[in-house]
Design an enzyme around this catalytic site. Structure first.
Site, PDB file in Angstrom:
ATOM      1  N   HIS A   3       0.864  -1.186   0.000  1.00  0.00           N
ATOM      2  CA  HIS A   3       0.000   0.000   0.000  1.00  0.00           C
ATOM      3  C   HIS A   3       0.905   1.242   0.000  1.00  0.00           C
ATOM      4  O   HIS A   3       1.953   1.242   0.666  1.00  0.00           O
ATOM      5  CB  HIS A   3      -0.869   0.068   1.278  1.00  0.00           C
ATOM      6  CG  HIS A   3      -2.126  -0.743   1.239  1.00  0.00           C
ATOM      7  ND1 HIS A   3      -2.583  -1.425   2.353  1.00  0.00           N
ATOM      8  CD2 HIS A   3      -3.042  -0.952   0.262  1.00  0.00           C
ATOM      9  CE1 HIS A   3      -3.718  -2.034   2.044  1.00  0.00           C
ATOM     10  NE2 HIS A   3      -4.020  -1.769   0.789  1.00  0.00           N
ATOM     11  N   CYS A  56      -2.095   3.046   9.099  1.00  0.00           N
ATOM     12  CA  CYS A  56      -3.133   2.117   8.613  1.00  0.00           C
ATOM     13  C   CYS A  56      -4.319   2.052   9.582  1.00  0.00           C
ATOM     14  O   CYS A  56      -5.435   1.714   9.173  1.00  0.00           O
ATOM     15  CB  CYS A  56      -2.587   0.701   8.490  1.00  0.00           C
ATOM     16  SG  CYS A  56      -1.157   0.515   7.463  1.00  0.00           S
TER      17      CYS A  56
HETATM   18  N1  ARG Z   1      -4.010  -7.011   6.640  1.00  0.00           N
HETATM   19  C1  ARG Z   1      -4.385  -5.790   6.007  1.00  0.00           C
HETATM   20  C2  ARG Z   1      -4.350  -5.972   4.499  1.00  0.00           C
HETATM   21  O1  ARG Z   1      -3.492  -6.672   4.029  1.00  0.00           O
HETATM   22  C3  ARG Z   1      -3.483  -4.677   6.426  1.00  0.00           C
HETATM   23  C4  ARG Z   1      -3.887  -3.350   5.858  1.00  0.00           C
HETATM   24  C5  ARG Z   1      -2.937  -2.239   6.200  1.00  0.00           C
HETATM   25  N2  ARG Z   1      -3.470  -1.000   5.834  1.00  0.00           N
HETATM   26  C6  ARG Z   1      -2.824   0.002   5.192  1.00  0.00           C
HETATM   27  N3  ARG Z   1      -3.439   1.129   5.031  1.00  0.00           N
HETATM   28  N4  ARG Z   1      -1.615  -0.149   4.709  1.00  0.00           N
HETATM   29  O2  ARG Z   1      -5.151  -5.437   3.775  1.00  0.00           O
END
Ligand code: ARG
Length: 294
Positions: A181, A277
């Site tokens: 991300h 996050c």
């Molecule tokens: N386990 C979640 C996923 O893989 C973690 C999300 C983390 N969020 C972020 N904004 N980077 O989607």
């Protein structure tokens, strides 16, 4: 949990209090594997420790911002990562369209929260996934919307975003699966600088970043700090809240005038997330119905 029909606005203030959306990790666990961080961590998170770490983050942010809460829902253990709910600005929210089926049930829960809060809702098509503020970050002055694509957000979703806000959309290609991300490797800071991990991007994307941020505005972190989620920082005014980082990076940020608050967030790193996050930034124009933080 209470419901408050206060119709609060901060329009009169030149420095509106930032509003954040968070979700208590009552139902948080690593229940599936959809990123490299989750591998080997299935069922491996400690609920009490996660709760303690989140409460600490929540208390810290509540001193700097108004924090609203969305209720966790059974079957959606990653809802705690509210950055992925969507992208909100000026009373409009683009609701995420998750790439992985494991997270798609979250969409309607987040959607309901934004409907209740009075937002204009934009639903994004399923076939061009979009993972919200996890992959889309406004520059501090709002003139640029930086959007990642690669593992999660589909490049084509960027076109629709362009029509929603008067910001120039700059697309960035994420190439390292560990930084899946944008908010794991890129953080525009409120002093106009950028905290980022350059190797997470391909060369044309880096060129786009460097065309906007002059060398003295760039804070490139080491791989070690990137793996500590140093770029996954919540910056509110002069304060930066993030996971533990190296003394060198801490000094760099302090020398630039930031107060640096480091918190243990390792329970959330097991799922591939840290401070940023766990937070979605909301603008403060509306929220006629809201869940308060107590
Ligand atoms: N386990 C979640 C996923 O893989 C973690 C999300 C983390 N969020 C972020 N904004 N980077 O989607």
């Amino acid at each position: 949990m209470t419901t408050n029909k206060t119709n609060k606005t901060d329009k009169s203030s030149p420095h509106p209090i930032p509003t954040l959306l968070m979700c208590r990790p009552t139902l948080y666990q690593v229940a599936y594997v959809i990123n490299p961080w989750m591998e080997g961590n299935l069922g491996n998170s400690s609920q009490p420790r996660a709760m303690q770490q989140w409460e600490h983050l929540h208390a810290t942010l509540s001193r700097l911002a108004r924090v609203l809460l969305v209720d966790p829902v059974p079957g959606s253990p990653d809802m705690v990562f509210t950055a992925n709910a969507g992208l909100a600005r000026d009373g409009i929210v683009a609701i995420s369209s998750f790439h992985h089926p494991e997270r798609q049930a979250e969409e309607e829960h987040f959607r309901r929260w934004f409907v209740d809060a009075g937002y204009r809702i934009i639903d994004l098509p399923r076939d061009t996934s979009f993972e919200g503020e996890g992959d889309a970050l406004f520059s501090t002055d709002g003139s640029t919307l930086w959007v990642g694509h690669g593992a999660r957000t589909h490049r084509q979703s960027h076109t629709l975003l362009e029509s929603l806000w008067p910001a120039k959309v700059e697309s960035l290609h994420l190439t390292d699966p560990r930084f899946y991300h944008l908010d794991t490797c890129f953080s525009p800071l409120e002093d106009g600088s950028l905290l980022y991990y350059p190797p997470a991007f391909d060369a044309p994307s880096l060129a786009r970043i460097h065309a906007v941020y002059a060398p003295e505005q760039r804070i490139a972190v080491t791989e070690e700090d990137a793996l500590r989620f140093a770029c996954n920082a919540v910056n509110l005014g002069r304060t930066i809240v993030l996971n533990h980082i190296s003394p060198d990076l801490e000094r760099t940020l302090r020398d630039r005038g930031f107060d640096v608050i480091q918190l243990a967030l390792d329970e959330f790193l097991k799922a591939g997330g840290a401070a940023k996050c766990l937070v979605m930034k909301l603008t403060s124009e509306i929220h006629t119905a809201q869940s308060t933080s107590d």
